[in-house]
Write an enzyme that holds these catalytic residues in place. Structure first.
Site, short mmCIF file in Angstrom:
data_model
loop_
_atom_site.label_atom_id
_atom_site.label_comp_id
_atom_site.label_asym_id
_atom_site.label_seq_id
_atom_site.Cartn_x
_atom_site.Cartn_y
_atom_site.Cartn_z
N SER A 69 -1.11 1.53 4.74
CA SER A 69 -0.68 0.08 5.15
C SER A 69 -1.74 -0.72 4.71
O SER A 69 -2.14 -1.77 5.54
CB SER A 69 -0.48 -0.03 6.69
OG SER A 69 -1.78 0.56 7.16
N CYS A 118 0.69 -1.27 0.09
CA CYS A 118 -0.01 -0.09 -0.03
C CYS A 118 1.05 1.16 -0.11
O CYS A 118 1.63 1.51 0.90
CB CYS A 118 -0.87 -0.17 1.30
SG CYS A 118 -1.84 1.61 1.28
FE FE Z 1 -3.16 1.78 3.16
#
Ligand code: FE
Length: 212
Positions: free
Chosen positions: A113, A109
């Site tokens: 995250s 990502c």
């Molecule tokens: Fe994310």
């Protein structure tokens, strides 16, 4: 809007946990939810969030071609078959990406995250680090080599950038020498890191190759 009455300070130095606590306090103050309700949702969600879920999903795909086809076509439907619930406080779509001798997938990502927590457990610190998030995009082969995954020049690398609404899971290659293994035994080879794409399932995983 009652929030507008508050003076709004941006303090970038404030630790994230403190900012989250302040946000929760405000949401509770206007009666949108309660501390007990939040704890309850989190507890129920995290109690079942484990890489064992992802391993079970992939092991079944390894032994059952029709299930693998479903997983790659409509991962959310495949999850339903295993009674794994990936929706928590918001609906999330899952896409499974399959590794082969000529293609290696890895997930990230780049923004924060995002990741299928229900299937992989809480994300490791390195997954959230800026170093991983930027380098796996710019130099995926070098990054993967540092994790111990070396790829020949003939292998294509695809990096999948997760979002809040769309998460990915890697379907690694089934190791050779595992013919006739049960799903449970196969699942023991499949680690969280293999499902992220930064490791390969291997018979070297401690205890996994031992006869049951
Ligand atoms: Fe994310």
């Amino acid at each position: 809007m009652r929030f507008a009455e508050h003076e709004h300070h941006h303090q970038s130095a404030t630790p994230m946990a403190q900012r989250v606590s302040a946000l929760i306090a405000r949401i509770e103050a206007v009666g949108m939810t309660s501390d007990a309700e939040i704890s309850d949702v989190l507890e129920r969600f995290l109690a079942s969030a484990s890489p064992a879920n992802g391993a079970k999903l992939v092991a079944r795909a390894w032994v059952e071609p029709a299930f693998k086809a479903l997983l790659l076509e409509d991962a959310s439907a495949a999850l339903e078959r295993l009674a794994i619930d990936m929706s928590h406080w918001a609906p999330v779509r899952l896409q499974a990406v399959e590794n082969s001798a000529l293609l290696h997938n890895v997930i990230v990502c780049t923004l924060c995250s995002c990741y299928p927590i229900a299937l992989l457990g809480p994300p490791p610190t390195w997954y959230k680090s800026e170093a991983y998030r930027s380098r796996v995009v710019r130099e995926p082969r070098a990054m993967l080599a540092e994790f111990g995954v070396t790829l020949g020049s003939g292998v294509e690398v695809r990096v999948w950038d997760s979002t809040a609404e769309l998460r990915y899971i890697v379907v690694p290659e089934r190791p050779v020498g595992t013919d006739g293994w049960t799903q449970e035994r196969l699942a023991s080879l499949i680690t969280r890191d293999a499902l992220i794409g930064v490791a390969r399932p291997s018979l070297q995983v401690a205890g996994a190759g031992a006869d049951p």
